[in-house]
Motif scaffolding. Sequence first.
Motif, PDB file in Angstrom:
ATOM      1  N   LYS A 146      41.325 -70.682 -43.774  1.00  0.00           N
ATOM      2  CA  LYS A 146      42.001 -71.334 -42.646  1.00  0.00           C
ATOM      3  C   LYS A 146      41.668 -70.622 -41.333  1.00  0.00           C
ATOM      4  O   LYS A 146      41.308 -71.268 -40.338  1.00  0.00           O
ATOM      5  N   ASP A 147      41.772 -69.291 -41.310  1.00  0.00           N
ATOM      6  CA  ASP A 147      41.462 -68.530 -40.096  1.00  0.00           C
ATOM      7  C   ASP A 147      40.012 -68.738 -39.665  1.00  0.00           C
ATOM      8  O   ASP A 147      39.716 -68.840 -38.475  1.00  0.00           O
ATOM      9  N   ALA A 148      39.103 -68.785 -40.629  1.00  0.00           N
ATOM     10  CA  ALA A 148      37.682 -68.958 -40.324  1.00  0.00           C
ATOM     11  C   ALA A 148      37.405 -70.345 -39.747  1.00  0.00           C
ATOM     12  O   ALA A 148      36.658 -70.485 -38.778  1.00  0.00           O
ATOM     13  N   ILE A 149      38.012 -71.357 -40.339  1.00  0.00           N
ATOM     14  CA  ILE A 149      37.811 -72.727 -39.851  1.00  0.00           C
ATOM     15  C   ILE A 149      38.393 -72.881 -38.444  1.00  0.00           C
ATOM     16  O   ILE A 149      37.756 -73.461 -37.558  1.00  0.00           O
ATOM     17  N   VAL A 150      39.585 -72.332 -38.226  1.00  0.00           N
ATOM     18  CA  VAL A 150      40.194 -72.387 -36.884  1.00  0.00           C
ATOM     19  C   VAL A 150      39.286 -71.683 -35.871  1.00  0.00           C
ATOM     20  O   VAL A 150      39.044 -72.200 -34.768  1.00  0.00           O
ATOM     21  N   VAL A 164      32.051 -79.784 -31.427  1.00  0.00           N
ATOM     22  CA  VAL A 164      33.273 -79.772 -32.242  1.00  0.00           C
ATOM     23  C   VAL A 164      33.151 -80.799 -33.355  1.00  0.00           C
ATOM     24  O   VAL A 164      33.426 -80.491 -34.526  1.00  0.00           O
ATOM     25  N   ASN A 165      32.715 -82.000 -33.022  1.00  0.00           N
ATOM     26  CA  ASN A 165      32.599 -83.056 -34.029  1.00  0.00           C
ATOM     27  C   ASN A 165      31.571 -82.713 -35.097  1.00  0.00           C
ATOM     28  O   ASN A 165      31.812 -82.938 -36.283  1.00  0.00           O
ATOM     29  N   SER A 166      30.432 -82.149 -34.698  1.00  0.00           N
ATOM     30  CA  SER A 166      29.412 -81.812 -35.701  1.00  0.00           C
ATOM     31  C   SER A 166      29.862 -80.645 -36.578  1.00  0.00           C
ATOM     32  O   SER A 166      29.586 -80.619 -37.780  1.00  0.00           O
ATOM     33  N   VAL A 167      30.585 -79.682 -35.989  1.00  0.00           N
ATOM     34  CA  VAL A 167      31.097 -78.554 -36.779  1.00  0.00           C
ATOM     35  C   VAL A 167      32.140 -79.051 -37.780  1.00  0.00           C
ATOM     36  O   VAL A 167      32.112 -78.681 -38.955  1.00  0.00           O
ATOM     37  N   LYS A 168      33.066 -79.897 -37.335  1.00  0.00           N
ATOM     38  CA  LYS A 168      34.081 -80.444 -38.244  1.00  0.00           C
ATOM     39  C   LYS A 168      33.424 -81.188 -39.401  1.00  0.00           C
ATOM     40  O   LYS A 168      33.790 -81.010 -40.564  1.00  0.00           O
ATOM     41  N   LYS A 169      32.448 -82.027 -39.071  1.00  0.00           N
ATOM     42  CA  LYS A 169      31.757 -82.820 -40.092  1.00  0.00           C
ATOM     43  C   LYS A 169      31.046 -81.903 -41.098  1.00  0.00           C
ATOM     44  O   LYS A 169      31.133 -82.104 -42.307  1.00  0.00           O
ATOM     45  N   ALA A 178      37.963 -77.416 -46.938  1.00  0.00           N
ATOM     46  CA  ALA A 178      37.958 -77.605 -45.481  1.00  0.00           C
ATOM     47  C   ALA A 178      38.655 -78.894 -45.072  1.00  0.00           C
ATOM     48  O   ALA A 178      39.351 -78.924 -44.052  1.00  0.00           O
ATOM     49  N   LYS A 179      38.492 -79.933 -45.857  1.00  0.00           N
ATOM     50  CA  LYS A 179      39.105 -81.218 -45.510  1.00  0.00           C
ATOM     51  C   LYS A 179      40.618 -81.050 -45.370  1.00  0.00           C
ATOM     52  O   LYS A 179      41.218 -81.481 -44.374  1.00  0.00           O
ATOM     53  N   ASP A 180      41.245 -80.396 -46.348  1.00  0.00           N
ATOM     54  CA  ASP A 180      42.697 -80.206 -46.312  1.00  0.00           C
ATOM     55  C   ASP A 180      43.104 -79.314 -45.134  1.00  0.00           C
ATOM     56  O   ASP A 180      44.104 -79.573 -44.474  1.00  0.00           O
ATOM     57  N   ILE A 181      42.329 -78.275 -44.880  1.00  0.00           N
ATOM     58  CA  ILE A 181      42.654 -77.353 -43.771  1.00  0.00           C
ATOM     59  C   ILE A 181      42.509 -78.091 -42.441  1.00  0.00           C
ATOM     60  O   ILE A 181      43.372 -77.964 -41.566  1.00  0.00           O
ATOM     61  N   LEU A 182      41.434 -78.867 -42.281  1.00  0.00           N
ATOM     62  CA  LEU A 182      41.241 -79.606 -41.039  1.00  0.00           C
ATOM     63  C   LEU A 182      42.374 -80.615 -40.821  1.00  0.00           C
ATOM     64  O   LEU A 182      42.843 -80.778 -39.692  1.00  0.00           O
ATOM     65  N   ASN A 183      42.820 -81.252 -41.895  1.00  0.00           N
ATOM     66  CA  ASN A 183      43.956 -82.172 -41.781  1.00  0.00           C
ATOM     67  C   ASN A 183      45.236 -81.430 -41.426  1.00  0.00           C
ATOM     68  O   ASN A 183      46.033 -81.890 -40.599  1.00  0.00           O
ATOM     69  N   GLU A 184      45.442 -80.263 -42.031  1.00  0.00           N
ATOM     70  CA  GLU A 184      46.636 -79.462 -41.803  1.00  0.00           C
ATOM     71  C   GLU A 184      46.724 -78.974 -40.348  1.00  0.00           C
ATOM     72  O   GLU A 184      47.779 -79.005 -39.737  1.00  0.00           O
ATOM     73  N   ILE A 185      45.601 -78.524 -39.810  1.00  0.00           N
ATOM     74  CA  ILE A 185      45.611 -78.014 -38.439  1.00  0.00           C
ATOM     75  C   ILE A 185      45.367 -79.123 -37.422  1.00  0.00           C
ATOM     76  O   ILE A 185      45.326 -78.874 -36.220  1.00  0.00           O
TER      77      ILE A 185
END
Length: 187
Positions: A146-150, A164-169, A178-185
């Motif tokens: 989570k910390d790394a993705i943030v 941002v969009n390309s990194v998220k993808k 990552a999908k769950d973490i991105l949804n959570e944050i």
Amino acid sequence: MGVPIISNVVNGIKGGVKATLKGSADTGSVVAKTVKDVTVTTLKGTGELVVKGLQVPASIVSGAISGVADIGVSVVNSVKGIVNGTIQGAMDSGVSQKDAVQGSVRKAVEAGKDLGEDVSEVAVEAVKGAVNGVKQVGGDTVGAAKDAIVAAIDAAKEIGDETVNSVKKALHSSVDGAKDILNEIKA
């Protein structure tokens, strides 16, 4: 924290990484151990350095990336090992897990951009390296992810919306959970 101390950390790491990797045929397997060892040695040598905050791990990553770039080793292929070794060495030297992860990943993404690398690839490798580094020292891998993705998303925000969009993808498709973490944050 004084600028000369941070500069000494960057240069010490850069020199140590270059010296160890130069002439090595298989840099991939050597990077994490080299960066960890040089990190521990460098941090022990800076007695007045306060091992708190994001600056120390960021400086280590900066020096290591400069070192591999200087000897012509692929930065993208080295980022995972650099972040992994930085986190292991920093945490072994008293840096908190969160600071080690966030400082390392953020600086890796920034350095990738500065060197003209594919930032989304660098972000994926940095996040994987962060989780692996924390795992090696027995830390909280879920928290590390989570910390790394943030940190990767925050660094990408400073570059621009397209990044941002390309990194998220890239994170979504390449990093477990990552999908769950991105949804959570809500990133």
